[in-house]
Design a protein around this motif. Structure first.
Motif, PDB file in Angstrom:
ATOM      1  N   ASP A   1      -0.424  -8.967  -8.507  1.00 40.38           N
ATOM      2  CA  ASP A   1      -0.385 -10.393  -8.861  1.00 40.38           C
ATOM      3  C   ASP A   1      -1.670 -10.876  -9.511  1.00 40.38           C
TER       4      ASP A   1
ATOM      5  N   GLY B   1      -3.892  -3.384   3.378  1.00 43.22           N
ATOM      6  CA  GLY B   1      -2.682  -2.804   3.948  1.00 43.22           C
ATOM      7  C   GLY B   1      -2.831  -1.318   4.211  1.00 43.22           C
TER       8      GLY B   1
ATOM      9  N   CYS C   1      -1.213  -1.849  -2.979  1.00 42.10           N
ATOM     10  CA  CYS C   1      -1.933  -2.693  -2.021  1.00 42.10           C
ATOM     11  C   CYS C   1      -1.309  -4.069  -1.868  1.00 42.10           C
ATOM     12  N   ARG C   2      -1.341  -4.573  -0.643  1.00 39.26           N
ATOM     13  CA  ARG C   2      -1.018  -5.970  -0.347  1.00 39.26           C
ATOM     14  C   ARG C   2      -2.249  -6.584   0.290  1.00 39.26           C
TER      15      ARG C   2
ATOM     16  N   GLN D   1      -2.316 -14.680   1.109  1.00 33.40           N
ATOM     17  CA  GLN D   1      -2.225 -13.549   2.020  1.00 33.40           C
ATOM     18  C   GLN D   1      -0.860 -12.877   1.865  1.00 33.40           C
ATOM     19  N   GLY D   2      -0.861 -11.554   1.830  1.00 33.62           N
ATOM     20  CA  GLY D   2       0.365 -10.789   1.684  1.00 33.62           C
ATOM     21  C   GLY D   2       0.768 -10.517   0.247  1.00 33.62           C
ATOM     22  N   SER D   3       0.005 -11.058  -0.710  1.00 36.92           N
ATOM     23  CA  SER D   3       0.323 -10.849  -2.122  1.00 36.92           C
ATOM     24  C   SER D   3       0.068  -9.400  -2.516  1.00 36.92           C
ATOM     25  N   PRO D   4       0.924  -8.850  -3.378  1.00 37.28           N
ATOM     26  CA  PRO D   4       0.594  -7.547  -3.947  1.00 37.28           C
ATOM     27  C   PRO D   4      -0.598  -7.706  -4.883  1.00 37.28           C
TER      28      PRO D   4
END
Length: 90
Positions: free
Chosen positions: A17, A51, A77-78, A11-14
């Protein structure tokens, strides 16, 4: 994504990745700053899970003809929750 491929990211990863999780690139990333349009994806499910969309991204997507609100620049996006995207052919 290609049919049947599922990628798990924290969670919160761009969303950029994702390229570290596969042997071959699935999303074409170019500038990574939201200026080239190489990484446009159609969000099939979970739009709010990617996001907030800032005004510059919205304007750029409109310039690219992606005006119906189901598109994002993957580089902007995240991942906040589950989402399903399809790479847009240029």
């Amino acid at each position: 994504m290609p049919a049947g491929i599922e990628i798990l990211l924290p969670q919160g990863s761009p969303l950029t990745d994702i390229e570290y999780e596969t042997a071959e690139p699935l999303i074409p990333f170019g500038c990574r700053s939201g200026a080239c349009g190489a990484c446009v994806v159609e969000v099939l499910d979970g739009f709010d899970s990617l996001g907030e969309t800032d005004p510059e991204e919205t304007d750029f997507l409109e310039d690219l003809g992606r005006t119906d609100g189901h598109y994002r620049l993957a580089c902007q996006c995240r991942l906040l929750d589950s989402a399903t995207v399809r790479v847009v052919e240029s």
